[in-house]
Write a protein that holds these residues in place. Structure first.
Motif, short mmCIF file in Angstrom:
data_model
loop_
_atom_site.label_atom_id
_atom_site.label_comp_id
_atom_site.label_asym_id
_atom_site.label_seq_id
_atom_site.Cartn_x
_atom_site.Cartn_y
_atom_site.Cartn_z
N HIS A 278 4.97 4.34 12.78
CA HIS A 278 4.00 3.60 11.99
C HIS A 278 3.53 2.37 12.72
O HIS A 278 2.36 2.02 12.70
CB HIS A 278 4.62 3.20 10.65
CG HIS A 278 4.02 3.95 9.52
ND1 HIS A 278 4.19 5.28 9.34
CD2 HIS A 278 3.19 3.55 8.54
CE1 HIS A 278 3.50 5.66 8.28
NE2 HIS A 278 2.90 4.63 7.78
N ARG A 279 4.48 1.68 13.38
CA ARG A 279 4.08 0.48 14.11
C ARG A 279 3.11 0.86 15.24
O ARG A 279 2.12 0.18 15.46
CB ARG A 279 5.32 -0.21 14.68
CG ARG A 279 5.07 -1.64 15.12
CD ARG A 279 6.33 -2.31 15.60
NE ARG A 279 7.49 -1.98 14.79
CZ ARG A 279 7.78 -2.59 13.66
NH1 ARG A 279 7.06 -3.58 13.25
NH2 ARG A 279 8.83 -2.22 12.96
N ILE B 8 1.80 13.58 15.11
CA ILE B 8 3.27 13.59 14.97
C ILE B 8 3.63 13.35 13.51
O ILE B 8 4.48 14.04 12.94
CB ILE B 8 3.92 12.51 15.86
CG1 ILE B 8 3.57 12.72 17.32
CG2 ILE B 8 5.44 12.52 15.67
CD1 ILE B 8 4.19 11.71 18.26
N ASN B 9 2.98 12.37 12.90
CA ASN B 9 3.25 12.08 11.49
C ASN B 9 3.05 13.33 10.64
O ASN B 9 3.86 13.68 9.79
CB ASN B 9 2.32 11.00 10.96
CG ASN B 9 2.74 9.61 11.40
OD1 ASN B 9 3.85 9.43 11.89
ND2 ASN B 9 1.86 8.65 11.25
N GLU B 10 1.95 14.01 10.90
CA GLU B 10 1.64 15.16 10.06
C GLU B 10 2.64 16.28 10.30
O GLU B 10 3.11 16.91 9.35
CB GLU B 10 0.22 15.64 10.36
CG GLU B 10 -0.19 16.73 9.41
CD GLU B 10 -1.64 17.10 9.55
OE1 GLU B 10 -2.29 16.63 10.49
OE2 GLU B 10 -2.10 17.88 8.72
N ARG C 29 -0.65 12.63 7.13
CA ARG C 29 -1.01 11.81 8.27
C ARG C 29 -0.74 10.33 8.03
O ARG C 29 -0.30 9.63 8.93
CB ARG C 29 -2.50 11.97 8.59
CG ARG C 29 -2.83 13.28 9.25
CD ARG C 29 -4.31 13.58 9.13
NE ARG C 29 -5.13 12.44 9.49
CZ ARG C 29 -5.57 12.18 10.72
NH1 ARG C 29 -5.27 13.01 11.69
NH2 ARG C 29 -6.32 11.14 10.96
N VAL C 30 -1.04 9.88 6.84
CA VAL C 30 -0.98 8.43 6.63
C VAL C 30 0.19 8.05 5.73
O VAL C 30 1.02 7.21 6.08
CB VAL C 30 -2.30 7.93 6.02
CG1 VAL C 30 -2.23 6.46 5.77
CG2 VAL C 30 -3.44 8.27 6.94
N ALA D 23 -7.45 11.41 1.43
CA ALA D 23 -8.28 12.57 1.77
C ALA D 23 -8.17 12.80 3.27
O ALA D 23 -8.19 11.86 4.04
CB ALA D 23 -9.72 12.29 1.38
N ARG D 24 -8.07 14.05 3.67
CA ARG D 24 -7.97 14.33 5.11
C ARG D 24 -9.32 14.15 5.77
O ARG D 24 -10.35 14.36 5.16
CB ARG D 24 -7.50 15.76 5.33
CG ARG D 24 -6.13 16.07 4.78
CD ARG D 24 -5.79 17.49 5.11
NE ARG D 24 -5.98 17.70 6.54
CZ ARG D 24 -5.06 17.42 7.46
NH1 ARG D 24 -3.90 16.94 7.08
NH2 ARG D 24 -5.29 17.62 8.73
#
Ligand code: SF4
Lengths: 359, 121, 149
Positions: free
Chosen positions: A102-103, A137-139, A145-146, C125-126
């Motif tokens: 995240h950083r 990578i996150n996903e 993703r976020v 949302a993607r």
């Protein structure tokens, strides 16, 4: 002459978020700056009254999408302390890995926006291109993703297998290559230096007095980093806070840029030392009556949670002091005296996150 | 579990905060734990070399002295508490008069409790 | 309708400009919208350009919940955009208030204040979904622009 009041924002091309500044200017020089807020305020601390302590994890993740994982981490660590739960060793290391990812994405995002504020659009595009690897990578590891939603009270919900960790390492090598290739531009380019050096400088004592946190404080020569508290597995990893002395926008840029490498180093260490075992401990019951303060280092600095429970399902009080909230007062000192054209650069140098500030 | 904090009242507040400043502490924030018509409870957090110290202030009524004169950065959080809990900080500059976050028209402080505060443990 | 109007209409139809406004987003949808503009997703290949001035914009992207203060800003931005215009609401927050719908300072979705043409779900949302939404908005925009002619 009283000067002119110039409204800056809330809808402004350099700001991804609505922040409003009332700038009093005289001949292009800012005399005073008063921030105005409220465009992103939701009042989500109040949701603790109707969402129980587990559901609140999902809510605090949405204080701010950019550092969502660390918000949830701070909240979970606070509740773990209150309930007397020790997360498993594997969970503690996994938390470090996701925190540092995240950083990385946050600092790359900021460097990009900062370049954009200077009008350096191609650099912005390049940095965001590199950042997409982190998002991948996150996903792949957390499913989103976020907003990762990996933290639960007592550990984490997801695990990494050896294939994934090897893949993360190879991706990180690419990321490192990507941003290292830009280091000359970011750190030594004439334009960048011209726009950032000596702008919005804060001395060490000013930064302390204004209560700055995170990279702002470290750029002014104070070696403070909440990761030194040793939460999660940081106590077992080796790192030293990145400190710069000048306290201007350029120093902040240098700090954040150096922290990219530091984060990659931390992830490598954490993967190398990743212990085997469960990813979470089962948690029964409700938090006992009591109160607790939890702190963690977000990309923007120290984040503080105050949690008060009454033994029931709902928390009595949840208070979130986010890093940008602590950094905003510094703007009222940094902006006076600079030229109007430099306002976006100085403003972005604190890495403002308005949705954090207002919650 | 409770947080260890020195209990003070509003007369002692400014002196106690100034003492923290003299020690070179960084002002972290103020937390308003709860407020209703009978009074309010606030926690002041300070940091020195990664160690936190706290002050616990209990006030009757809704007037609190501002510490802006000591730590100017406190203006933001004091304005926020004015918005959320309907307290009044005396000597606050700049004072947003409960419009920091809320639009003026409905300035009912959303966090203020209507009944009495839950008794202290 | 004169020749110049036709010309402007054709130009706007083939290269609509978009304005992004963050209402009360948690930044999640916000950074995904920004990510759409950057090399990996790149909405500019559809002829779309991101602008900062509502008077130049044809498509309004809105992320996040509406609260009592930003609803005026949102309404003003919408007013300032020239006709025809399309609005895309992004994320659970923009649709209905999402996870914050019960929070004290939340009015609800974007459609409480201005008419919305395209709804893009997700939290966040993607980028792919946002691009789909923008492409759908382009079609609607062409329809509206032709109707004016
Ligand atoms: S929909 Fe979700 S990610 Fe998007 S702004 Fe709302 S809470 Fe954030």
């Amino acid at each position: 002459m009283a000067g002119t009041i110039l409204p800056f924002g809330p809808q402004h091309p350099v700001l991804p978020e609505p922040l409003h500044l009332n700038l009093q200017i005289e001949d292009e020089i800012v005399v005073s700056a008063t921030p105005a807020f409220g465009y992103v305020h939701r009042g989500l601390e109040k949701l603790a009254d109707i969402r129980d302590f587990r559901q609140m994890i999902q809510v605090v993740e949405r204080v701010c999408g950019i550092c969502s994982m660390i918000h949830a981490l701070t909240y979970c660590q606070g509740l773990e302390e209150l309930m007397g739960i020790e997360p498993t060793p594997r969970a503690r290391f996994l938390r470090v890995i996701w925190s540092e990812l995240h950083r990385l994405h946050s600092h790359l995002l900021w460097l990009g926006l900062f370049a954009d504020a200077m009008g350096f659009e191609s650099l912005f595009m390049q940095l965001w291109k590199v950042r997409e690897r982190i998002m991948d990578i996150n996903e792949a590891t957390a499913g989103n993703r976020v907003i990762l939603s990996v933290n639960v009270i007592g550990g984490v919900r997801r695990d990494l297998d050896s294939g994934q960790t090897a893949w993360i390492l190879s991706e990180l090598a690419e990321v490192e290559k990507g941003f290292s290739a830009m280091s000359r531009t970011i750190l030594h380019d004439y334009t960048v230096q011209k726009r950032t050096r000596g702008k919005g400088a804060l001395s060490r004592s000013q930064a302390m007095e204004l209560g700055c946190v995170g990279p702002m404080l470290r750029a002014s020569g104070v070696s403070q980093d909440m990761r030194l508290l040793g939460y999660a597995a940081y106590g077992e990893l080796e790192f030293a806070p990145v400190v710069e002395q000048d306290g201007d926008c350029y120093a902040r840029c240098r700090v954040r840029f150096a922290e990219l490498g530091q984060s990659i180093g931390l992830i490598r260490q954490a993967i190398a030392k990743l212990p085997a075992g469960d990813t979470s401990v089962p948690v029964k019951g409700r938090p006992p009556a009591g109160e607790v303060v939890a702190r963690a280092e977000q990309p923007r600095g120290e984040c503080l949670y105050y949690i008060k429970a009454n033994g029931g399902k709902f928390l009595d009080r949840l208070r979130i002091r986010t890093p940008t909230f602590a950094n905003i007062p510094a703007l009222t000192v940094m902006l006076p005296g600079i030229e109007l054209a430099d306002v976006p650069v100085v403003l972005l140098s604190i890495d403002p996150c308005i949705s954090c500030t207002e919650r | 579990m409770t947080i260890e904090a020195d209990r003070i009242d509003s007369v002692e507040l400014c002196r106690a905060v100034a003492a923290f400043k003299a020690k070179g502490c960084r002002f972290v924030t103020i937390t308003c734990v709860g407020a209703d018509q009978r009074g309010a409870e606030l926690l002041y957090h300070f940091d020195r070399e990664l160690a936190l110290s706290h002050l616990r202030l209990t006030v009757a009524g809704d007037e609190v002295p501002s510490i802006c004169g000591i730590y100017s950065a406190a203006f933001l959080v004091e304005n926020e508490i004015q918005d959320q809990f309907g307290l009044r900080f005396n000597g606050l500059v700049p004072d947003y008069r409960r419009t920091l976050f809320l639009a003026g028209e409905d300035s009912l402080p959303p966090f203020r409790r209507k009944s009495g505060p839950d008794q202290e443990e | 309708m004169g020749l110049i109007d036709k010309l402007i209409s054709t130009a706007r139809r083939s290269s609509p400009w978009l304005l992004h406004f963050d209402c009360g987003s948690c930044n999640g949808c916000d950074i995904e919208t920004l990510a759409c503009l950057t090399p990996v997703y790149d909405v500019e290949r559809f002829g779309v350009v991101n602008v900062g001035n509502p008077k130049h914009a044809d498509i309004l992207l809105v992320t996040g919940t509406v609260n009592l203060r930003n609803r005026e800003v949102l309404a003003v931005l919408y007013e300032q955009m020239p006709e025809p215009k399309v609005v895309v609401a992004i994320g659970a927050c923009g649709l209905s208030g999402g996870i914050f719908r019960e929070a004290p300072n939340v009015v609800g979705g974007v459609d409480k204040v201005i008419p919305v043409d395209v709804y893009v779900p997700g939290c966040p949302a993607r980028p792919e979904a946002i691009i789909d939404g923008v492409v759908l908005a382009l079609e609607k925009f062409r329809g509206k622009a032709l109707a004016v002619l």
